[in-house]
Design an enzyme around this catalytic site. Structure first.
Site, PDB file in Angstrom:
ATOM      1  N   LYS A 133       3.237   4.449  -1.175  1.00  0.00           N
ATOM      2  CA  LYS A 133       3.348   5.377  -2.300  1.00  0.00           C
ATOM      3  C   LYS A 133       4.703   6.067  -2.157  1.00  0.00           C
ATOM      4  O   LYS A 133       4.841   6.985  -1.348  1.00  0.00           O
ATOM      5  CB  LYS A 133       2.236   6.424  -2.291  1.00  0.00           C
TER       6      LYS A 133
ATOM      7  N   ASP B 149      16.837  10.058  -8.634  1.00  0.00           N
ATOM      8  CA  ASP B 149      18.295  10.234  -8.539  1.00  0.00           C
ATOM      9  C   ASP B 149      18.834  10.113  -7.117  1.00  0.00           C
ATOM     10  O   ASP B 149      19.946  10.562  -6.823  1.00  0.00           O
ATOM     11  CB  ASP B 149      18.715  11.592  -9.119  1.00  0.00           C
TER      12      ASP B 149
ATOM     13  N   HIS C  69       0.820  -1.214   0.000  1.00  0.00           N
ATOM     14  CA  HIS C  69       0.000   0.000   0.000  1.00  0.00           C
ATOM     15  C   HIS C  69       0.856   1.267   0.000  1.00  0.00           C
ATOM     16  O   HIS C  69       0.342   2.371   0.114  1.00  0.00           O
ATOM     17  CB  HIS C  69      -0.919  -0.019   1.238  1.00  0.00           C
TER      18      HIS C  69
ATOM     19  N   HIS D 206      -8.950  12.000   1.999  1.00  0.00           N
ATOM     20  CA  HIS D 206      -8.204  10.742   2.005  1.00  0.00           C
ATOM     21  C   HIS D 206      -6.846  10.897   2.702  1.00  0.00           C
ATOM     22  O   HIS D 206      -6.060   9.960   2.765  1.00  0.00           O
ATOM     23  CB  HIS D 206      -8.002  10.289   0.550  1.00  0.00           C
TER      24      HIS D 206
ATOM     25  N   LYS E 216      -3.819  11.065   5.351  1.00  0.00           N
ATOM     26  CA  LYS E 216      -3.450  10.279   6.537  1.00  0.00           C
ATOM     27  C   LYS E 216      -2.426  11.105   7.306  1.00  0.00           C
ATOM     28  O   LYS E 216      -1.221  10.934   7.144  1.00  0.00           O
ATOM     29  CB  LYS E 216      -2.844   8.929   6.129  1.00  0.00           C
TER      30      LYS E 216
ATOM     31  N   ASP F 215       0.759  18.297  19.639  1.00  0.00           N
ATOM     32  CA  ASP F 215       1.303  19.375  20.480  1.00  0.00           C
ATOM     33  C   ASP F 215       1.917  20.535  19.686  1.00  0.00           C
ATOM     34  O   ASP F 215       2.778  21.258  20.212  1.00  0.00           O
ATOM     35  CB  ASP F 215       2.352  18.822  21.451  1.00  0.00           C
TER      36      ASP F 215
END
Length: 423
Positions: free
Chosen positions: A164, A169, A162, A341, A343, A348
């Site tokens: 990404k 380089d 899952h 979507h 995450k 703090d």
């Protein structure tokens, strides 16, 4: 036989030691420890063997348009290699434009490697088919499926890739919530605008993301790609404050609980506030325990989830969980401006995390996931500003709102909650 028993004992001891660190910190008030939340979490990550670097530059990419413009420009400047690891490449205009660009880079002598998850490809409604892959490979692009489906098919159901990750380089890397698809720019008819978050990273943390990519690439392809050309030296960032970044990776059977523990430790370390945006909020027991204990200590816990979702039952299961947290003292918002979507989590006003992991069992117990934990007040403030702006497009979950929900909706939430270990 004795050696196997010893290795098993050592492995279990390490897991127990990590759990003991969390439990001991959870049972001591913050003021008796005298450490800030970011110091506590950094100490925990360091003791857990997580790579931490302090010479990074981080840029937040707060929309699909920002992400693709930045990514495409970095690829255009590539001289040696482009590495891409995504849950899926949708067969649409943005993916086709990407493969056209990658083919041009191949002509310039740049190595291009791309990997996507077989299930992620199969589950989207515009998958890359054999004929598409054939054309892509004919243009000199190495592209492979992670864990392609073979008989018996059920063997491939659990651990999906899952992540990404993009690395150019060995100098620039990207990670976050976005795959390669048009809907990150155009949205989807049923759920509207697709909101998401990505990061661009320069510095030593790029090496950590490169290591993650090459490890799974070499395992899947049986190649042996590596060496100095892929791990260049990174000078300190002179044009901005050096930022501390910890790349927390979850690899099944290797460090299966690391990401869950990092989230739990971050939540419990909070002394003032925890702000969370997550699309599939059906947390595991360790995350739920950390949230409950932080709320009980008086920490301001505010959680944002989307009213709409691309996965059935998930919003109802999430609201069932969130209603319990709301009754305990959390503030809960339902985002109505499309599908959020992202995450992300901010703690703090000191540090934050952006990555691929959802707060559900699928991400935290089964899948390959990667999150960047970013210890920087400025980046955290930028995310908090976005968070507070998004509240204007939300409905707050209140006792009055809950009473108005139909008995059927409440039942669906309760029923969907029974499947929490699999969502």
């Amino acid at each position: 036989m004795k050696l196997r028993i010893f290795i098993l004992f050592l492995f279990l001891s390490l897991l127990r030691a990590q759990a003991d660190v969390i439990d001991s910190l959870m049972t001591h008030p913050r003021d008796s420890i005298g450490l800030t939340s970011d110091s506590l979490v950094l100490h925990f990550l360091k003791e857990s063997g997580i790579p931490i670097s302090d010479n990074n530059k981080v840029k937040l990419l707060k929309s699909g348009r920002e992400k693709f413009i930045d990514l495409f420009e970095a690829i255009r400047e590539a001289k040696h290699h482009v590495h891409l690891e995504y849950f899926n490449f949708r067969n649409d205009s943005i993916a086709n434009a990407l493969f056209d660009l990658l083919a041009e880079k191949v002509k310039e002598g740049v190595e291009v490697r791309a990997m996507f998850d077989a299930f992620g490809n199969w589950s989207n409604n515009k998958p890359l088919k054999k004929k598409h892959l054939k054309k892509i490979r004919e243009r000199g692009i190495e592209i492979v499926k992670f864990d392609p489906f073979t008989f018996p098919y059920i063997n491939h159901a659990a651990h999906r890739d899952h992540r990404k990750i993009a690395v150019i380089d060995g100098k620039v890397a990207y990670t976050g919530g976005m795959n390669i698809a048009d809907y990150y720019i155009n949205g989807l008819p049923k759920i509207g605008t697709w909101r998401d978050m990505h990061t661009r990273i320069e510095g030593d943390a790029v090496n950590d993301l490169q290591e993650i990519f090459l490890t799974i690439w070499n395992k899947e392809t049986k190649q042996n790609i590596g060496g100095e050309a892929y791990f260049p030296q990174h000078a300190g960032q002179t044009d901005s404050t050096n930022i501390v970044v910890a790349i927390v990776d979850r690899t099944p059977k290797k460090n299966s609980r690391m990401l869950s523990h990092a989230y739990a430790m971050s939540i419990y370390s909070a002394q003032k506030n925890v702000h969370i945006v997550n699309p599939y909020f059906v947390p595991t027991s360790s995350i739920k325990k950390a949230l409950n204990r932080s709320i009980d200590r008086g920490v301001d816990v505010t959680i944002m989830v989307s009213s709409a979702s691309d996965i059935p039952f998930t919003p109802d299961a999430a609201l069932y969980k969130l209603h319990k947290l709301m009754k305990r003292g959390a503030t809960v918002y339902m985002y109505n401006g499309g599908f959020h979507h992202s995450k992300i989590m901010m703690v703090d006003d000191l540090f934050c995390t952006v990555g691929t992991a959802n707060l559900n069992s699928r991400s935290l117990r089964y899948d390959y996931e990667t999150n960047a934990f970013i210890f920087d007040k400025k980046i955290t403030a930028e995310l908090n500003t976005m968070f507070h702006e998004d509240i204007e497009h939300c409905t707050q979950l209140t006792p009055e709102f809950w009473k108005k929900r139909s008995p059927w909706k409440k039942f669906v939430g309760w029923f969907a909650n029974l499947f929490t270990p699999f969502l």
